[in-house]
Design an enzyme around this catalytic site. Sequence first.
Site, PDB file in Angstrom:
ATOM      1  N   LYS A 196       0.842  -1.201   0.000  1.00 60.00           N
ATOM      2  CA  LYS A 196       0.000   0.000   0.000  1.00 60.00           C
ATOM      3  C   LYS A 196       0.877   1.252   0.000  1.00 60.00           C
ATOM      4  O   LYS A 196       0.659   2.165  -0.784  1.00 60.00           O
ATOM      5  CB  LYS A 196      -0.923  -0.006   1.221  1.00 60.00           C
ATOM      6  CG  LYS A 196      -1.815   1.201   1.331  1.00 60.00           C
ATOM      7  CD  LYS A 196      -2.736   1.114   2.524  1.00 60.00           C
ATOM      8  CE  LYS A 196      -3.558   2.397   2.654  1.00 60.00           C
ATOM      9  NZ  LYS A 196      -4.437   2.380   3.851  1.00 60.00           N
ATOM     10  N   LYS A 208      10.421   0.346  12.966  1.00 58.75           N
ATOM     11  CA  LYS A 208      10.946   0.489  11.606  1.00 58.75           C
ATOM     12  C   LYS A 208      12.075   1.524  11.590  1.00 58.75           C
ATOM     13  O   LYS A 208      13.125   1.327  10.971  1.00 58.75           O
ATOM     14  CB  LYS A 208       9.832   0.946  10.663  1.00 58.75           C
ATOM     15  CG  LYS A 208       8.735  -0.092  10.452  1.00 58.75           C
ATOM     16  CD  LYS A 208       7.643   0.455   9.527  1.00 58.75           C
ATOM     17  CE  LYS A 208       6.511  -0.550   9.342  1.00 58.75           C
ATOM     18  NZ  LYS A 208       5.423  -0.014   8.468  1.00 58.75           N
TER      19      LYS A 208
END
Length: 550
Positions: free
Chosen positions: A206, A512
Site C-alpha cells: 500500500k 521500523k
Amino acid sequence: MIIDSFNENWRELQQHLAEMETSHLRDFFASDSQRAENLSVSACGLNLDYSKNRITLKTRTLLMRLAESAQLEKKRDAMFAGDAINNTENRSVLHTALRQQDNKPVFVDGVDIVPQIKAVRLKVETVVNQVRNKDWLGYSGKCITDVLNLGIGGSFLGPKIVTTSLKPYVQGGPKQHFVANIDGNHLHDVLTTLNPETTLVLIASKSFNTQETLTNAESTRQWFYDYGVTFEQLSRHFIAISSNVNKAVAFGISSNNVFPMWDWVGGRYSLWSAIGMPIAMAIGNVGFTELLKGAADLDKHFNDAPLEQNLPVLMGMLGVWNHNFFDCQTHALLPYSHYLRGFPAYVQQMDMESNGKSCQLNNEMVSSTTGPVIWGAEGTNGQHAFHQLLHQGTSVVPVDFIQPLVADHDMDGHQDMLVANCFAQSKTLMQGKTYQQAYDELVASGMDGILAKVIAKHKEMPGNRPSNTLTFDRLTPYQLGTLIALYEHKVFVQGVIWNLNSFDQWGVELGKILGDDILARIDQPDNTELSDSSTELLLTQYRYANQSVI
Ligand code: F6P
C-alpha cells in the site's frame, strides 16, 4: 458513547459476574436441555453455538445493553457511510465498499468511490484473464507459469491464507508463490525454482515504502537482470498494487501495470481490493466474486440483524465478557480444517494490529484491558501440543472452534474423526472432570485406592472453560468471505467497546525507524554515537560472526 449509561452497564455486568462466579457450565447444561438451542444463531451459512460460554440469557441482555450504550449501531453506520472514523489519519474505513454488490453511492470527500472501485476491479479481472488464458507473454514470448507475490502483513496474509484455504478451487492458473520476510533464504529458495521467462512478479505494498517488500522486489529485479532481461522488458514481468503509484512507477513498473488502492482501505482489511489479485489469479475471477459476495452478505447481516441475533456483535461482546470480566488475556482460534491452518495468523494481524492499543479516541488512556493476544493452530494438531494448558492450565483461554462440516476429500472416516475431536474438545473444556469422577474411574480400573487418591488429583479437570463453535457446510469462496467479514466486524465491535481507533497502527512505526538506524550502524563499527550497551553487544557479535563477509 454515552458515558454514564456505559459505566452503569459495565457496573451491572460486574455485579452479574459476582453472581456467575460460583456457576458451572455443567450445571447450566444439566438444568436446561434447550440451552444450546437458545444460545445459537445462524446467518449467511454460518452457525454459531455460543452456549459453552459462562453466560445466561441475562448476561446476553446486559452485554447487548453495553453495546447499545457504546452506541455501536451509530458507529457501525458511520463506518459504512464513509465517515472519517480513523481519526488520527483523518481517513474513512471502507473495505466494505470494495465488496458492495450494488452501485449505491459511497462518498469520500464528496466523491462517489464506487465507480473507481468497479473500474479497478474490471482492470484486475482483465489481467487475471490474460494471465490465466495464457495471453500474457513474457519477454521471450512464453506464457506465465508462476506468479511471485511480494508483500508483507496485510499485503501478504490475506492473499496467502485465502489461496491456501481455497485449495480445491485453485485450478487452471499459474502457480502462486508468496515471499514476505526479508530473510534472504525465503526469496532465494523460491527464485531457484523459477524461470524468469515465465514468471510474473506482483509487488503488493500500500505504501510502496515497506523495507522488506522493496528489498525483495529489488533483489527479484536484479535476478531478472542477471538473466539478461532489460529494463524495458521488465514491464512484462512486474505488476504493482499500491496507493503510491508514483513510487511504483519510479521503481520501473509501467503505469499501466500499477493497480491503485486507496487510503480508506487499511492494509489488514485489503484483500477485497487489488491486493486480492493473487487470489483471483489462483481461483479465477468467478471464485473471487463469490468471496466478495460472502463478505457483502455478512455486511448486510451485521447491518440488519438485531444485536442479540447478530453474529459479529455476539462474538465481539462475548469476547469482551471473557476478556474484561473473566480476565482472559488471550483468545485461541482452532480451525479443525487443514486448509484453514493459516486463518489464526490472518486474524492475529487483523485483531492485534487493530485493537492492540491503549489510547482511546478521546486521547485518554484506556481504563480496561483491550485487544487480547490472538493465537491458534489447526486441529487436531493442537491437541498434541497445547491443549494440556487449555484443559488444566492456570490461564483460561476462550476458544473459537471453526469446523467445516462436509469434507472436500474422499478419505473414508477421516471427517467423522476430525469433527468428533472438535466437538469433544469443546465438551471437555465445558464439563471437565471432577476429582470424584477421576478417582472412581481409577479404582474401577483396578488401581489401589491410596494411589488413586494421588493420581485422581492430577486427573481432575476444572472445565467451565468458554468456547464458541462456528460450523458451516463447506469451505467455499462464498463461505470464506462470510467468515473473514465476521471476524473483521467482531474486531470492530470490540474496538467500539474499548473506544479505540481500530484502523491506525502507530505502534509499528518506531521499530521500523530503529531498524533503519541499526542497519546503518552495522557498516559503521567506529560510529561514536553509541547505542545502548545491549544493541552494541549484539552488533559486535554480528560483526564478529560475519567478519569474513562484512
Ligand atoms: O507495519 C505494519 C503494516 O503497515 C501493516 O499494517 C501492513 O499490512 C504492512 O505493514 C504492509 O504495509 P504495505 O502494504 O504498505 O507494504
